[in-house]
Design a protein around this motif. Structure first.
Motif, PDB file in Angstrom:
ATOM      1  N   HIS A 199      -8.838  -3.706 -15.950  1.00 54.41           N
ATOM      2  CA  HIS A 199      -7.976  -3.101 -16.666  1.00 54.41           C
ATOM      3  C   HIS A 199      -7.669  -3.133 -18.216  1.00 54.41           C
ATOM      4  O   HIS A 199      -7.812  -2.208 -19.017  1.00 54.41           O
ATOM      5  CB  HIS A 199      -6.676  -2.834 -16.062  1.00 54.41           C
ATOM      6  CG  HIS A 199      -5.567  -2.102 -16.584  1.00 54.41           C
ATOM      7  ND1 HIS A 199      -5.533  -0.795 -16.517  1.00 54.41           N
ATOM      8  CD2 HIS A 199      -4.374  -2.206 -17.443  1.00 54.41           C
ATOM      9  CE1 HIS A 199      -4.693  -0.393 -17.161  1.00 54.41           C
ATOM     10  NE2 HIS A 199      -4.051  -0.925 -17.799  1.00 54.41           N
ATOM     11  N   LYS A 223      -3.179  -5.238 -12.617  1.00 56.70           N
ATOM     12  CA  LYS A 223      -4.480  -4.571 -12.692  1.00 56.70           C
ATOM     13  C   LYS A 223      -5.587  -5.619 -12.983  1.00 56.70           C
ATOM     14  O   LYS A 223      -6.631  -5.155 -12.972  1.00 56.70           O
ATOM     15  CB  LYS A 223      -4.229  -3.423 -13.335  1.00 56.70           C
ATOM     16  CG  LYS A 223      -3.225  -2.449 -12.806  1.00 56.70           C
ATOM     17  CD  LYS A 223      -3.360  -1.118 -13.486  1.00 56.70           C
ATOM     18  CE  LYS A 223      -2.498  -0.090 -12.953  1.00 56.70           C
ATOM     19  NZ  LYS A 223      -2.425   1.196 -13.550  1.00 56.70           N
ATOM     20  N   GLN A 232       1.117  -4.371 -16.696  1.00 52.47           N
ATOM     21  CA  GLN A 232      -0.165  -3.866 -15.906  1.00 52.47           C
ATOM     22  C   GLN A 232      -1.330  -4.605 -16.114  1.00 52.47           C
ATOM     23  O   GLN A 232      -2.152  -4.807 -15.403  1.00 52.47           O
ATOM     24  CB  GLN A 232      -0.578  -2.536 -16.755  1.00 52.47           C
ATOM     25  CG  GLN A 232       0.136  -1.004 -16.287  1.00 52.47           C
ATOM     26  CD  GLN A 232      -0.111  -0.143 -17.129  1.00 52.47           C
ATOM     27  OE1 GLN A 232      -0.518   0.148 -18.359  1.00 52.47           O
ATOM     28  NE2 GLN A 232       0.050   1.299 -16.669  1.00 52.47           N
TER      29      GLN A 232
END
Length: 252
Positions: free
Chosen positions: A68, A64, A60
Motif C-alpha cells: 500500500h 495495509k 493505513q
C-alpha cells in the motif's frame, strides 16, 4: 471536495499545511510567554488535527502493508513528517518536552520508512507519483530533515551532533536536486502554484544553516548561512513577483 481531497494520495498530505502554518505562527507569537497556559492550550488544539491525520495515514501504512505504501507514497507524503516535526518544535518551545519527544519519534520513524520507499522506486514507475507540474514538491526531500534538525535542537536546547547530521543530510539532498535541473524542466515551462513548493524547503534549510553557524563558529558556516539565506530570500521574492504578474494577466 474535502472528502475527495482526503481520499487522494497527494491531496490528503496538503491537509497538514494549515496546521503547520498555525503552529509556526504560534511559535513566533510575540504576544504570549511561551510557557503560558493559553499558549499550551493553543498548541493542544492545533496539534490535534495533525495527530488525527497521522492516525489515518500511518495507520493505513501499518495495517495495509508495504505494498500500500509503495502505491500511495509520493514526495508530498513528507508533509506528514514535517507536520510532526513542527508540532514537536512547538511543544518544546511551550515547555512540553515529553510531548515533543513523542511527536519527533513518530515523525522520524516514518520519515525513514518514506525515504527508503521513495528512494527505491524504479525510474518511470508511476505508483502514486506526482505529475510533471508538481515536481517542485521534490524539494520536500530536504525540507523534512531540515525541520527535524531545528526540532531536535529545540528539544535538546542546542544544535547538537544529531541536529548537525540532519542538517548535513538535508544539505546533501538539496545539492543532489539542484545539480539535476532537467528534472524540473517540464514544471518550469508554465507558471503553476506548485512553484511555491520551492520556498518553504529553502527557508527551512536556511534556518537550519543559521543554527549551525551559530553553534559552529567559523568563516565557512557563516558563508554557507549567507548563501542559503540569500537563495531563500531571492526565490521567495521571485515567486511573489511572478505570482502577482500572473494573477494580473489572468484577470486583466
Amino acid at each position: 471536495m474535502v472528502r475527495d481531497e482526503f481520499l487522494n494520495s497527494v491531496g490528503v498530505n496538503y491537509l497538514f499545511v494549515p496546521w503547520i502554518c498555525c503552529l509556526m505562527l504560534l511559535e513566533s507569537s510575540p504576544f504570549l510567554p511561551r510557557t503560558a497556559i493559553c499558549h499550551q492550550v493553543l498548541w493542544s488544539v492545533l496539534v490535534m488535527p495533525v495527530l488525527a491525520l497521522d492516525l489515518k495515514i500511518y495507520g493505513q501504512y501499518l495495517t495495509k502493508g508495504k505494498r500500500h505504501l509503495a502505491i500511495v507514497g509520493n514526495p508530498t507524503s513528507q508533509l506528514t513528517v514535517i507536520g510532526n516535526m513542527v508540532g514537536a518544535q512547538a511543544a518544546a518551545r511551550v515547555g512540553w518536552r515529553e510531548s515533543a519527544m513523542g511527536m519527533f519519534g513518530v515523525g522520524m520513524a516514518h520519515y525513514v520508512v518514506l525515504f527508503v520507499t521513495l528512494y527505491q522506486r524504479l525510474p518511470g514507475e508511476h505508483n502514486g507519483g506526482v505529475p510533471a507540474t508538481l515536481r517542485p514538491v521534490l524539494f520536500l526531500f530536504f525540507a523534512a530533515p531540515s525541520v527535524a534538525s531545528l526540532a531536535w535542537g529545540s528539544i535538546i536546547g542546542h544544535f547538537d551532533s544529531a541536529s548537525k547530521m540532519l542538517f548535513f543530510l538535508s544539505l546533501f539532498l538539496f545539492m543532489s536536486l539542484i545539480t539535476r535541473p532537467v528534472i524540473f524542466r517540464k514544471a518550469m515551462r508554465k507558471f503553476d502554484v506548485a512553484w511555491w513548493a520551492y520556498s518553504f524547503p529553502l527557508t527551512a534549510l536556511a534556518l537550519a544553516s543559521a543554527q549551525y553557524a551559530e553553534e559552529v563558529k567559523g568563516a565557512m558556516p557563516h558563508a554557507l548561512m549567507l548563501l542559503l539565506s540569500s537563495i531563500s530570500v531571492v526565490v521567495s521574492l521571485f515567486l511573489m513577483v511572478v505570482t502577482v504578474l500572473h494573477t494580473n494577466l489572468r484577470f486583466s
